[in-house]
Each structure stands twice: as structure tokens, then as C-alpha cells.
Enzyme design. Structure first.
Site, PDB file in Angstrom:
ATOM      1  N   LYS A 183       0.833  -1.210   0.000  1.00 53.97           N
ATOM      2  CA  LYS A 183       0.000   0.000   0.000  1.00 53.97           C
ATOM      3  C   LYS A 183       0.866   1.258   0.000  1.00 53.97           C
ATOM      4  O   LYS A 183       1.864   1.315   0.700  1.00 53.97           O
ATOM      5  CB  LYS A 183      -0.880  -0.021   1.251  1.00 53.97           C
ATOM      6  CG  LYS A 183      -1.615   1.248   1.560  1.00 53.97           C
ATOM      7  CD  LYS A 183      -2.448   1.115   2.824  1.00 53.97           C
ATOM      8  CE  LYS A 183      -1.869   1.923   3.963  1.00 53.97           C
ATOM      9  NZ  LYS A 183      -2.693   1.903   5.170  1.00 53.97           N
ATOM     10  N   ARG A 185       0.352   5.330   0.742  1.00 51.27           N
ATOM     11  CA  ARG A 185      -0.583   6.401   1.104  1.00 51.27           C
ATOM     12  C   ARG A 185      -0.148   7.677   0.396  1.00 51.27           C
ATOM     13  O   ARG A 185       0.948   8.177   0.609  1.00 51.27           O
ATOM     14  CB  ARG A 185      -0.606   6.598   2.621  1.00 51.27           C
ATOM     15  CG  ARG A 185      -1.580   7.674   3.053  1.00 51.27           C
ATOM     16  CD  ARG A 185      -1.711   7.759   4.554  1.00 51.27           C
ATOM     17  NE  ARG A 185      -2.464   6.658   5.119  1.00 51.27           N
ATOM     18  CZ  ARG A 185      -3.790   6.553   5.072  1.00 51.27           C
ATOM     19  NH1 ARG A 185      -4.509   7.468   4.433  1.00 51.27           N
ATOM     20  NH2 ARG A 185      -4.393   5.530   5.621  1.00 51.27           N
ATOM     21  N   ASP A 209      -6.977  -5.377   9.848  1.00 51.39           N
ATOM     22  CA  ASP A 209      -6.166  -4.178  10.098  1.00 51.39           C
ATOM     23  C   ASP A 209      -6.437  -3.689  11.517  1.00 51.39           C
ATOM     24  O   ASP A 209      -7.384  -4.143  12.155  1.00 51.39           O
ATOM     25  CB  ASP A 209      -6.527  -3.088   9.072  1.00 51.39           C
ATOM     26  CG  ASP A 209      -5.375  -2.124   8.812  1.00 51.39           C
ATOM     27  OD1 ASP A 209      -4.343  -2.213   9.510  1.00 51.39           O
ATOM     28  OD2 ASP A 209      -5.509  -1.281   7.911  1.00 51.39           O
ATOM     29  N   GLY A 215     -11.517   4.483   5.454  1.00 54.69           N
ATOM     30  CA  GLY A 215     -11.934   3.294   4.706  1.00 54.69           C
ATOM     31  C   GLY A 215     -11.146   3.109   3.416  1.00 54.69           C
ATOM     32  O   GLY A 215     -11.317   2.108   2.714  1.00 54.69           O
TER      33      GLY A 215
HETATM   34  C1  R5P Z   1      -2.221   2.464   8.908  1.00 55.44           C
HETATM   35  O1  R5P Z   1      -1.039   2.373   9.187  1.00 55.44           O
HETATM   36  C2  R5P Z   1      -3.283   1.766   9.678  1.00 55.44           C
HETATM   37  O2  R5P Z   1      -2.862   0.512  10.117  1.00 55.44           O
HETATM   38  C3  R5P Z   1      -4.560   1.642   8.875  1.00 55.44           C
HETATM   39  O3  R5P Z   1      -4.307   0.871   7.731  1.00 55.44           O
HETATM   40  C4  R5P Z   1      -5.049   2.989   8.472  1.00 55.44           C
HETATM   41  O4  R5P Z   1      -5.076   3.837   9.571  1.00 55.44           O
HETATM   42  C5  R5P Z   1      -6.410   2.935   7.858  1.00 55.44           C
HETATM   43  O5  R5P Z   1      -6.771   4.226   7.486  1.00 55.44           O
HETATM   44  P1  R5P Z   1      -7.845   4.484   6.357  1.00 55.44           P
HETATM   45  O6  R5P Z   1      -9.105   3.724   6.717  1.00 55.44           O
HETATM   46  O7  R5P Z   1      -8.063   5.980   6.419  1.00 55.44           O
HETATM   47  O8  R5P Z   1      -7.277   4.061   5.054  1.00 55.44           O
END
Ligand code: R5P
Length: 284
Positions: A183, A185, A209, A215
Site C-alpha cells: 500500500k 498512502r 487491520d 476506509g
Molecule cells: C495504517 O497504518 C493503519 O494501520 C490503517 O491501515 C489505516 O489507519 C487505515 O486508514 P484508512 O481507513 O483511512 O485508510
């Protein structure tokens, strides 16, 4: 004695039953300017007090601080802060110069009036060191895995490499395969999942997770899974924040079921953490 903040009332009730400890009902109201007033309406001097309050959203943190201070001012003997979900934990370091280490800032103010802390799956385990007082950490992943036991899961998938350890714990309990996605970000709401060949055709997959916030992570993972022919995709996490239109986003991606614990109350809080917290508190 147990005191539950407004965000963690049902966990406080569950814990009071499990530990056979009396539950104190707070008196609280809002001042005309919106500030919170609260009072512990019972004599707690010399008692061991367990305060339960999830540290999210911001007003819950203020409430937690006020309860802890009320207990301190009432001369409680020992005050344990039980924080089912530790907010601000994802800013656990300075990513850019000039930023705060938010997790450290919040942990420090909680430590002013608490003697010790109990929390579940903080975003990174080292956050426990930020409190500067004893902090016990445990994981609710085994409880999530127990919930998934009758869902015929063929594979547990971590949405990124950082989540792999938790996914492995779940896969071990479910006795199934485990894999992870790559992934990236891009920003707070944009996630890119690098396509990777997974052996998911016709399989039931649980994506595990720690947090679902916007989400984006879970939705992108599900889209990739479904593109590669997965039969069923279950989104499972410990802390269900569900910011903005997260639920809609996850459903539109083709999610078959969402499951979270009750560390943050939400419509998918199907797994109770009180039994885990009770064990952690017994061992103290
Ligand atoms: C990130 O390091 C966390 O483990 C989660 O994957 C993340 O916080 C999820 O965030 P979102 O739902 O905004 O993608």
C-alpha cells in the site's frame, strides 16, 4: 470501583459485571458555553478506581482528563486509565520538521492524574512508552479471529506490510493462509494498492487491520481482491473509526461484511473487548 466515560459506557458496564466491581454513574452536563461539567457522586477516597474512556474524538479526551482529575482530587488510592482506543496514535513520530508527536502529547497529559494505563492495540506498541507510567498493552486480534472462525475463511490478508504481524496472528488461529498487499498512502484520504498476484480466486478472504478510518485502505484492498476473483471479502479491524463516508466507500468496493470490536462504538461492533480488559486488570 469503575467509572465509565460517555464514549465507553457499555464496556464499563460489561467490566463491572465481569470483575464484580461497582460501577459509578457520573453526574455530567454542559455549561452554556459548551464546556463539560462532571462530578463523581460517591465517596472514592482510598479506593482503587478504574476509569474507562476511549480517547477519541477530542471531547472524549477532555472528558477522560476531567474524570481522572476528579478521581485524583477525591483522593482515590490508585487510578487506572483504561483506554480502549488511543486516539492520535498514528502521529507517533515527526514525519516533517515542526510537527508534534501527537501520541506523546496525549499520553503525557493522561499521565498527569493516572497511575497506570491499560490499552488495546495502540497503532504502534512503543506508544506505551510515551505515558511515562506503567502501561499494559494487549491485542484484540485473537477475539476478532474467534469471531471469524465460522466464516470459512481461506486467507487472512494484511492491507500493508505493517499490518502483517496482526494478520499472521489471526491466520494462525484460523489455520489458514496469510498474505499482504503493498500500500502507498498518497495523502490522508488517497490510497494506492500496487497490484500483486494473489492466490484468491474463489476464496473467502478476511482483511485484518488495526484501524479503519477513511476506509480507503480497506476499500482499495477489497477492490483488488474482487478484481482477482475473490468470492467473499470481510473487512475486520480492532478500532472502527469510520470517518466521513467510510462505510459507503467500503460497501461500494464490494465488501461482504464489516466487523470491529467495541473500542469505538459503531454499528459493526460485534466483538466485545471487556473480557480481554478484565484479564488485563486482574493481572495487575
Ligand atoms: C495504517 O497504518 C493503519 O494501520 C490503517 O491501515 C489505516 O489507519 C487505515 O486508514 P484508512 O481507513 O483511512 O485508510
Amino acid at each position: 470501583m469503575i467509572i465509565g466515560g460517555s464514549r465507553s459506557k457499555s464496556i464499563a458496564e460489561d467490566l463491572s459485571k465481569l470483575l464484580k466491581m461497582p460501577l459509578i454513574d457520573l453526574v455530567s452536563k454542559r455549561f452554556p458555553d459548551g464546556e463539560l461539567y462532571l462530578r463523581i457522586p460517591e465517596e472514592i477516597k482510598g479506593h482503587r478506581i478504574v476509569v474507562i474512556q476511549t480517547a477519541y474524538p477530542d471531547e472524549s479526551i477532555i472528558e477522560l482528563l476531567l474524570i481522572l482529575n476528579a478521581a485524583r482530587e477525591a483522593n482515590a488510592d490508585n487510578i487506572t486509565a483504561v483506554i480502549p482506543y488511543m486516539g492520535y496514535a498514528r502521529q507517533d513520530r515527526k514525519f516533517n520538521e515542526g510537527e508534534p508527536i501527537s501520541a506523546k502529547a496525549i499520553a503525557r497529559i493522561i499521565s498527569i492524574d493516572a497511575d497506570d494505563v491499560v490499552t488495546i492495540d495502540p497503532h504502534k506498541e512503543y506508544i506505551s512508552d510515551f505515558f511515562g507510567i506503567p502501561c499494559k498493552v494487549s491485542s484484540a486480534i485473537p477475539l476478532i479471529a474467534d469471531y471469524l472462525k465460522d466464516k470459512n475463511i481461506d486467507m487472512v490478508l494484511a492491507p500493508d506490510k505493517g499490518a502483517l504481524k496482526r494478520a499472521e496472528v489471526a491466520a494462525d488461529i484460523l489455520k489458514c493462509e496469510v498474505d499482504y498487499l503493498e500500500k502507498t498512502r498518497i495523502d490522508g484520504i488517497t490510497i494506492e494498492v500496487t497490484p500483486k498476484k494473489l492466490d484468491v480466486n474463489g476464496k473467502n478472504i478476511a482483511i485484518v487491520d488495526d484501524i479503519i478510518s477513511t476506509g480507503g485502505t480497506i476499500a482499495s484492498s477489497i477492490e483488488e481482491l474482487k478484481r482477482q476473483g475473490a468470492e467473499k471479502a470481510i473487512a475486520a479491524c480492532i478500532h472502527g473509526v469510520f470517518a466521513g463516508n467510510a462505510i459507503e466507500k467500503i460497501r461500494n468496493a464490494g465488501c461482504d461484511e464489516i466487523v470491529t470490536t467495541d473500542t469505538i462504538p459503531n454499528p459493526f461492533s460485534k466483538v466485545k473487548v471487556a473480557p480481554l480488559l478484565a484479564e488485563m486488570l486482574k493481572g495487575k
